[in-house]
Design a protein around this motif. Structure first.
Motif, PDB file in Angstrom:
ATOM      1  N   ALA A  43     -77.681  46.391  -8.101  1.00  0.00           N
ATOM      2  CA  ALA A  43     -78.040  47.060  -6.850  1.00  0.00           C
ATOM      3  C   ALA A  43     -77.987  46.109  -5.676  1.00  0.00           C
ATOM      4  O   ALA A  43     -77.770  46.499  -4.543  1.00  0.00           O
ATOM      5  N   ASP A  44     -78.186  44.764  -5.961  1.00  0.00           N
ATOM      6  CA  ASP A  44     -78.208  43.792  -4.883  1.00  0.00           C
ATOM      7  C   ASP A  44     -76.842  43.158  -4.645  1.00  0.00           C
ATOM      8  O   ASP A  44     -76.638  42.447  -3.674  1.00  0.00           O
ATOM      9  N   ASP A  45     -75.905  43.342  -5.580  1.00  0.00           N
ATOM     10  CA  ASP A  45     -74.602  42.704  -5.444  1.00  0.00           C
ATOM     11  C   ASP A  45     -73.776  43.398  -4.372  1.00  0.00           C
ATOM     12  O   ASP A  45     -73.792  44.610  -4.248  1.00  0.00           O
ATOM     13  N   GLU A  46     -72.991  42.578  -3.635  1.00  0.00           N
ATOM     14  CA  GLU A  46     -72.066  43.141  -2.659  1.00  0.00           C
ATOM     15  C   GLU A  46     -70.811  43.610  -3.378  1.00  0.00           C
ATOM     16  O   GLU A  46     -70.399  43.038  -4.392  1.00  0.00           O
ATOM     17  N   PRO A  47     -70.151  44.656  -2.912  1.00  0.00           N
ATOM     18  CA  PRO A  47     -68.927  45.120  -3.567  1.00  0.00           C
ATOM     19  C   PRO A  47     -67.844  44.060  -3.509  1.00  0.00           C
ATOM     20  O   PRO A  47     -67.745  43.305  -2.537  1.00  0.00           O
ATOM     21  N   ALA A  48     -67.038  43.970  -4.556  1.00  0.00           N
ATOM     22  CA  ALA A  48     -65.973  42.978  -4.608  1.00  0.00           C
ATOM     23  C   ALA A  48     -64.949  43.260  -3.520  1.00  0.00           C
ATOM     24  O   ALA A  48     -64.649  44.401  -3.197  1.00  0.00           O
ATOM     25  N   ALA A  49     -64.410  42.159  -2.967  1.00  0.00           N
ATOM     26  CA  ALA A  49     -63.411  42.306  -1.916  1.00  0.00           C
ATOM     27  C   ALA A  49     -62.122  42.879  -2.486  1.00  0.00           C
ATOM     28  O   ALA A  49     -61.748  42.591  -3.618  1.00  0.00           O
ATOM     29  N   GLY A  50     -61.449  43.678  -1.700  1.00  0.00           N
ATOM     30  CA  GLY A  50     -60.197  44.270  -2.135  1.00  0.00           C
ATOM     31  C   GLY A  50     -59.057  43.271  -1.999  1.00  0.00           C
ATOM     32  O   GLY A  50     -59.247  42.131  -1.576  1.00  0.00           O
ATOM     33  N   PRO A  51     -57.845  43.668  -2.359  1.00  0.00           N
ATOM     34  CA  PRO A  51     -56.693  42.769  -2.258  1.00  0.00           C
ATOM     35  C   PRO A  51     -56.422  42.394  -0.808  1.00  0.00           C
ATOM     36  O   PRO A  51     -56.588  43.196   0.099  1.00  0.00           O
ATOM     37  N   LEU A  52     -56.025  41.151  -0.619  1.00  0.00           N
ATOM     38  CA  LEU A  52     -55.756  40.673   0.728  1.00  0.00           C
ATOM     39  C   LEU A  52     -54.382  41.158   1.186  1.00  0.00           C
ATOM     40  O   LEU A  52     -53.482  41.379   0.373  1.00  0.00           O
ATOM     41  N   PRO A  53     -54.195  41.328   2.492  1.00  0.00           N
ATOM     42  CA  PRO A  53     -52.923  41.832   3.006  1.00  0.00           C
ATOM     43  C   PRO A  53     -51.756  40.918   2.624  1.00  0.00           C
ATOM     44  O   PRO A  53     -51.873  39.693   2.667  1.00  0.00           O
ATOM     45  N   ALA A  54     -50.631  41.501   2.250  1.00  0.00           N
ATOM     46  CA  ALA A  54     -49.452  40.730   1.884  1.00  0.00           C
ATOM     47  C   ALA A  54     -48.195  41.551   2.146  1.00  0.00           C
ATOM     48  O   ALA A  54     -48.230  42.779   2.179  1.00  0.00           O
ATOM     49  N   THR A  55     -47.066  40.855   2.319  1.00  0.00           N
ATOM     50  CA  THR A  55     -45.777  41.518   2.481  1.00  0.00           C
ATOM     51  C   THR A  55     -44.684  40.536   2.111  1.00  0.00           C
ATOM     52  O   THR A  55     -44.934  39.332   1.943  1.00  0.00           O
ATOM     53  N   LYS A  56     -43.453  41.020   1.945  1.00  0.00           N
ATOM     54  CA  LYS A  56     -42.335  40.145   1.599  1.00  0.00           C
ATOM     55  C   LYS A  56     -41.033  40.767   2.078  1.00  0.00           C
ATOM     56  O   LYS A  56     -40.937  41.974   2.291  1.00  0.00           O
ATOM     57  N   PHE A  57     -40.018  39.910   2.220  1.00  0.00           N
ATOM     58  CA  PHE A  57     -38.671  40.374   2.544  1.00  0.00           C
ATOM     59  C   PHE A  57     -37.680  39.311   2.067  1.00  0.00           C
ATOM     60  O   PHE A  57     -38.065  38.167   1.775  1.00  0.00           O
ATOM     61  N   THR A  58     -36.432  39.686   1.972  1.00  0.00           N
ATOM     62  CA  THR A  58     -35.369  38.749   1.594  1.00  0.00           C
ATOM     63  C   THR A  58     -34.275  38.797   2.659  1.00  0.00           C
ATOM     64  O   THR A  58     -33.820  39.877   3.049  1.00  0.00           O
ATOM     65  N   LYS A  59     -33.880  37.612   3.124  1.00  0.00           N
ATOM     66  CA  LYS A  59     -32.836  37.545   4.145  1.00  0.00           C
ATOM     67  C   LYS A  59     -32.093  36.216   4.025  1.00  0.00           C
ATOM     68  O   LYS A  59     -32.712  35.155   3.900  1.00  0.00           O
ATOM     69  N   ASN A  60     -30.777  36.280   4.059  1.00  0.00           N
ATOM     70  CA  ASN A  60     -29.908  35.097   4.042  1.00  0.00           C
ATOM     71  C   ASN A  60     -30.243  34.124   2.908  1.00  0.00           C
ATOM     72  O   ASN A  60     -30.414  32.922   3.111  1.00  0.00           O
ATOM     73  N   GLY A  61     -30.351  34.680   1.702  1.00  0.00           N
ATOM     74  CA  GLY A  61     -30.508  33.834   0.528  1.00  0.00           C
ATOM     75  C   GLY A  61     -31.898  33.305   0.265  1.00  0.00           C
ATOM     76  O   GLY A  61     -32.074  32.428  -0.592  1.00  0.00           O
ATOM     77  N   VAL A  62     -32.916  33.828   0.959  1.00  0.00           N
ATOM     78  CA  VAL A  62     -34.295  33.363   0.766  1.00  0.00           C
ATOM     79  C   VAL A  62     -35.239  34.564   0.750  1.00  0.00           C
ATOM     80  O   VAL A  62     -35.150  35.436   1.628  1.00  0.00           O
ATOM     81  N   THR A  63     -36.111  34.620  -0.255  1.00  0.00           N
ATOM     82  CA  THR A  63     -37.180  35.617  -0.277  1.00  0.00           C
ATOM     83  C   THR A  63     -38.433  34.981   0.317  1.00  0.00           C
ATOM     84  O   THR A  63     -38.819  33.880  -0.073  1.00  0.00           O
ATOM     85  N   VAL A  64     -39.036  35.690   1.260  1.00  0.00           N
ATOM     86  CA  VAL A  64     -40.206  35.166   1.966  1.00  0.00           C
ATOM     87  C   VAL A  64     -41.413  36.045   1.649  1.00  0.00           C
ATOM     88  O   VAL A  64     -41.390  37.254   1.891  1.00  0.00           O
ATOM     89  N   ASP A  65     -42.450  35.448   1.090  1.00  0.00           N
ATOM     90  CA  ASP A  65     -43.709  36.139   0.792  1.00  0.00           C
ATOM     91  C   ASP A  65     -44.777  35.658   1.771  1.00  0.00           C
ATOM     92  O   ASP A  65     -44.979  34.442   1.920  1.00  0.00           O
ATOM     93  N   LEU A  66     -45.468  36.603   2.407  1.00  0.00           N
ATOM     94  CA  LEU A  66     -46.550  36.266   3.329  1.00  0.00           C
ATOM     95  C   LEU A  66     -47.848  36.866   2.825  1.00  0.00           C
ATOM     96  O   LEU A  66     -47.879  38.010   2.359  1.00  0.00           O
ATOM     97  N   ARG A  67     -48.935  36.094   2.928  1.00  0.00           N
ATOM     98  CA  ARG A  67     -50.231  36.570   2.465  1.00  0.00           C
ATOM     99  C   ARG A  67     -51.334  35.975   3.330  1.00  0.00           C
ATOM    100  O   ARG A  67     -51.318  34.782   3.632  1.00  0.00           O
ATOM    101  N   VAL A  68     -52.280  36.820   3.722  1.00  0.00           N
ATOM    102  CA  VAL A  68     -53.484  36.345   4.405  1.00  0.00           C
ATOM    103  C   VAL A  68     -54.504  35.973   3.335  1.00  0.00           C
ATOM    104  O   VAL A  68     -54.812  36.778   2.451  1.00  0.00           O
ATOM    105  N   ALA A  69     -55.031  34.767   3.394  1.00  0.00           N
ATOM    106  CA  ALA A  69     -55.939  34.281   2.358  1.00  0.00           C
ATOM    107  C   ALA A  69     -57.204  33.705   2.990  1.00  0.00           C
ATOM    108  O   ALA A  69     -57.227  33.361   4.186  1.00  0.00           O
ATOM    109  N   GLU A  70     -58.261  33.639   2.177  1.00  0.00           N
ATOM    110  CA  GLU A  70     -59.531  33.029   2.595  1.00  0.00           C
ATOM    111  C   GLU A  70     -59.989  33.604   3.940  1.00  0.00           C
ATOM    112  O   GLU A  70     -60.405  32.871   4.833  1.00  0.00           O
ATOM    113  N   TRP A  71     -59.907  34.919   4.068  1.00  0.00           N
ATOM    114  CA  TRP A  71     -60.212  35.540   5.359  1.00  0.00           C
ATOM    115  C   TRP A  71     -61.712  35.752   5.537  1.00  0.00           C
ATOM    116  O   TRP A  71     -62.365  36.394   4.727  1.00  0.00           O
ATOM    117  N   LYS A  72     -62.262  35.188   6.586  1.00  0.00           N
ATOM    118  CA  LYS A  72     -63.629  35.434   7.010  1.00  0.00           C
ATOM    119  C   LYS A  72     -63.588  35.465   8.536  1.00  0.00           C
ATOM    120  O   LYS A  72     -63.610  34.424   9.184  1.00  0.00           O
TER     121      LYS A  72
END
Length: 200
Positions: A43-72
Protein backbone atom coordinates in the motif's frame (compact mmCIF):
# COMPACT_ATOMS: atom_id res chain seq x y z
CA UNK A 1 -9.25 -11.11 11.12
CA UNK A 2 -6.73 -11.26 13.99
CA UNK A 3 -9.19 -12.94 16.38
CA UNK A 4 -10.09 -15.52 13.71
CA UNK A 5 -6.45 -16.38 13.16
CA UNK A 6 -5.76 -16.68 16.86
CA UNK A 7 -8.89 -18.88 17.38
CA UNK A 8 -7.88 -21.28 14.62
CA UNK A 9 -4.36 -21.46 15.94
CA UNK A 10 -5.63 -22.14 19.46
CA UNK A 11 -7.84 -25.02 18.27
CA UNK A 12 -4.84 -26.78 16.81
CA UNK A 13 -2.36 -26.06 19.59
CA UNK A 14 -0.34 -28.97 21.06
CA UNK A 15 -2.27 -28.90 24.34
CA UNK A 16 -5.58 -29.69 22.56
CA UNK A 17 -4.83 -31.72 19.46
CA UNK A 18 -1.26 -32.91 19.72
CA UNK A 19 1.88 -31.87 17.91
CA UNK A 20 1.03 -33.65 14.64
CA UNK A 21 -1.82 -31.26 13.91
CA UNK A 22 -0.12 -28.14 15.26
CA UNK A 23 2.36 -27.83 12.40
CA UNK A 24 -0.17 -27.30 9.57
CA UNK A 25 -2.10 -24.86 11.72
CA UNK A 26 1.02 -22.90 12.56
CA UNK A 27 2.00 -22.78 8.89
CA UNK A 28 -1.48 -21.55 7.96
CA UNK A 29 -1.37 -18.85 10.60
CA UNK A 30 2.06 -17.68 9.48
CA UNK A 31 0.86 -17.58 5.84
CA UNK A 32 -2.11 -15.37 6.79
CA UNK A 33 0.14 -13.01 8.74
CA UNK A 34 2.66 -12.89 5.86
CA UNK A 35 -0.04 -12.03 3.32
CA UNK A 36 -1.33 -9.25 5.55
CA UNK A 37 2.17 -7.86 6.00
CA UNK A 38 2.84 -7.90 2.28
CA UNK A 39 -0.47 -6.16 1.59
CA UNK A 40 0.39 -3.45 4.07
CA UNK A 41 3.81 -2.90 2.50
CA UNK A 42 2.34 -2.79 -0.99
CA UNK A 43 0.00 0.00 0.00
CA UNK A 44 2.98 2.30 0.64
CA UNK A 45 4.97 1.40 -2.48
CA UNK A 46 4.98 3.78 -5.43
CA UNK A 47 3.92 2.28 -8.78
CA UNK A 48 6.79 1.10 -10.95
CA UNK A 49 7.89 3.50 -13.65
CA UNK A 50 6.81 2.67 -17.17
CA UNK A 51 9.14 2.26 -20.16
CA UNK A 52 11.19 5.31 -21.01
CA UNK A 53 10.62 7.07 -24.34
CA UNK A 54 12.63 5.64 -27.25
CA UNK A 55 12.74 5.68 -31.05
CA UNK A 56 14.99 4.51 -33.90
CA UNK A 57 15.61 4.95 -37.61
CA UNK A 58 18.07 3.77 -40.26
CA UNK A 59 19.69 6.09 -42.78
CA UNK A 60 22.79 5.87 -45.00
CA UNK A 61 24.10 2.61 -43.60
CA UNK A 62 23.60 3.37 -39.89
CA UNK A 63 20.78 2.48 -37.50
CA UNK A 64 20.30 5.12 -34.82
CA UNK A 65 18.57 4.31 -31.51
CA UNK A 66 17.56 7.16 -29.19
CA UNK A 67 16.41 6.74 -25.60
CA UNK A 68 15.68 9.09 -22.71
CA UNK A 69 17.21 7.60 -19.56
CA UNK A 70 17.50 8.42 -15.85
CA UNK A 71 14.72 10.97 -16.20
CA UNK A 72 13.85 13.05 -13.14
CA UNK A 73 12.33 16.31 -14.38
CA UNK A 74 13.82 18.63 -15.42
CA UNK A 75 17.04 16.60 -15.83
CA UNK A 76 17.99 13.34 -17.47
CA UNK A 77 20.20 11.84 -20.15
CA UNK A 78 19.76 11.21 -23.84
CA UNK A 79 21.44 8.02 -25.05
CA UNK A 80 22.04 7.74 -28.79
CA UNK A 81 23.49 4.52 -30.23
CA UNK A 82 24.88 4.53 -33.78
CA UNK A 83 25.19 1.03 -35.30
CA UNK A 84 26.58 0.49 -38.81
CA UNK A 85 24.35 -1.90 -40.72
CA UNK A 86 27.37 -3.70 -42.27
CA UNK A 87 30.32 -5.33 -40.55
CA UNK A 88 33.69 -3.65 -40.77
CA UNK A 89 32.30 -0.09 -40.62
CA UNK A 90 33.03 2.49 -37.94
CA UNK A 91 31.82 5.94 -36.87
CA UNK A 92 34.04 9.00 -36.63
CA UNK A 93 35.02 10.67 -33.38
CA UNK A 94 32.81 13.43 -32.00
CA UNK A 95 35.97 15.60 -31.98
CA UNK A 96 36.47 15.36 -35.73
CA UNK A 97 36.29 18.79 -37.44
CA UNK A 98 32.83 19.63 -38.80
CA UNK A 99 33.99 19.14 -42.42
CA UNK A 100 36.15 16.09 -41.65
CA UNK A 101 39.88 15.66 -42.07
CA UNK A 102 40.86 16.87 -45.52
CA UNK A 103 37.20 16.39 -46.41
CA UNK A 104 37.04 12.79 -45.19
CA UNK A 105 34.42 11.80 -42.58
CA UNK A 106 32.01 13.70 -40.39
CA UNK A 107 31.96 13.97 -36.59
CA UNK A 108 29.40 11.93 -34.66
CA UNK A 109 27.32 14.69 -33.09
CA UNK A 110 24.13 14.94 -31.02
CA UNK A 111 22.97 18.58 -30.98
CA UNK A 112 19.82 19.81 -29.23
CA UNK A 113 17.38 22.64 -29.88
CA UNK A 114 14.12 23.95 -28.49
CA UNK A 115 12.91 23.06 -25.00
CA UNK A 116 15.85 20.68 -24.35
CA UNK A 117 19.46 21.77 -23.92
CA UNK A 118 22.67 19.92 -23.18
CA UNK A 119 23.68 20.12 -19.52
CA UNK A 120 27.22 18.90 -20.13
CA UNK A 121 29.59 17.32 -22.62
CA UNK A 122 28.63 14.00 -24.23
CA UNK A 123 30.52 10.85 -23.31
CA UNK A 124 31.21 7.96 -25.70
CA UNK A 125 30.96 4.27 -24.89
CA UNK A 126 34.15 3.51 -26.85
CA UNK A 127 37.60 5.03 -26.94
CA UNK A 128 39.00 6.79 -29.99
CA UNK A 129 41.91 5.56 -32.10
CA UNK A 130 43.67 7.26 -34.99
CA UNK A 131 43.85 5.47 -38.33
CA UNK A 132 45.40 6.10 -41.70
CA UNK A 133 43.09 6.58 -44.66
CA UNK A 134 44.42 6.21 -48.23
CA UNK A 135 44.85 9.61 -49.84
CA UNK A 136 44.74 11.51 -46.51
CA UNK A 137 47.98 12.83 -45.04
CA UNK A 138 46.73 13.25 -41.47
CA UNK A 139 45.47 10.49 -39.21
CA UNK A 140 41.71 10.30 -38.71
CA UNK A 141 40.16 9.77 -35.23
CA UNK A 142 37.49 7.04 -35.24
CA UNK A 143 35.61 4.74 -32.88
CA UNK A 144 36.14 0.96 -33.20
CA UNK A 145 34.14 -0.93 -35.82
CA UNK A 146 30.55 -1.53 -34.73
CA UNK A 147 28.17 0.43 -32.52
CA UNK A 148 29.01 3.42 -30.36
CA UNK A 149 26.74 5.19 -27.87
CA UNK A 150 26.89 8.89 -27.04
CA UNK A 151 25.34 9.83 -23.70
CA UNK A 152 24.33 13.46 -23.32
CA UNK A 153 23.17 14.99 -20.01
CA UNK A 154 20.10 17.09 -20.77
CA UNK A 155 17.96 19.74 -19.10
CA UNK A 156 14.49 20.95 -20.03
CA UNK A 157 13.66 24.63 -19.89
CA UNK A 158 9.90 24.70 -19.66
CA UNK A 159 7.62 22.72 -21.96
CA UNK A 160 7.12 22.59 -25.71
CA UNK A 161 8.77 21.18 -28.82
CA UNK A 162 12.41 20.17 -29.10
CA UNK A 163 14.70 18.31 -31.48
CA UNK A 164 17.82 16.19 -31.50
CA UNK A 165 19.96 17.01 -34.56
CA UNK A 166 22.19 14.08 -35.54
CA UNK A 167 25.33 14.21 -37.66
CA UNK A 168 27.37 11.12 -38.53
CA UNK A 169 29.05 9.08 -41.24
CA UNK A 170 30.22 5.48 -41.35
CA UNK A 171 33.31 4.25 -43.12
CA UNK A 172 35.29 1.09 -43.84
CA UNK A 173 38.98 1.00 -44.66
CA UNK A 174 38.22 -1.76 -47.16
CA UNK A 175 34.95 -0.57 -48.71
CA UNK A 176 35.01 3.21 -48.37
CA UNK A 177 32.50 5.55 -46.74
CA UNK A 178 28.75 6.07 -46.79
CA UNK A 179 27.15 9.41 -47.63
CA UNK A 180 27.31 11.64 -44.51
CA UNK A 181 24.14 12.54 -42.62
CA UNK A 182 24.12 16.10 -41.29
CA UNK A 183 21.74 17.52 -38.69
CA UNK A 184 19.06 14.88 -39.19
CA UNK A 185 16.17 16.03 -36.95
CA UNK A 186 14.37 13.80 -34.45
CA UNK A 187 11.41 15.62 -32.91
CA UNK A 188 10.57 15.50 -29.21
CA UNK A 189 7.86 17.04 -27.07
CA UNK A 190 8.36 18.13 -23.47
CA UNK A 191 5.60 18.26 -20.86
CA UNK A 192 5.75 18.74 -17.10
CA UNK A 193 5.73 14.95 -16.67
CA UNK A 194 7.80 13.52 -19.51
CA UNK A 195 9.87 13.83 -22.67
CA UNK A 196 8.47 11.88 -25.64
CA UNK A 197 9.63 11.37 -29.19
CA UNK A 198 7.13 12.55 -31.77
CA UNK A 199 8.77 11.54 -35.05
CA UNK A 200 11.92 11.88 -37.15
Amino acid sequence: MESSVMTNFSLWSPTRAGSRRSRPAAAFAMAVVSVAALSACGADDEPAAGPLPATKFTKNGVTVDLRVAEWKAPNGTLEVTFTPTDEGFHLYSADLPADGVEGVGRPTVVALSGAITAAGEPTASSSVSNIRVPGVKSTVPVYPDGPVTLTVPVHTDGTGNAAALLTYASCSTAEGCTVPVEKHPVALHVTDAEVAFSGH
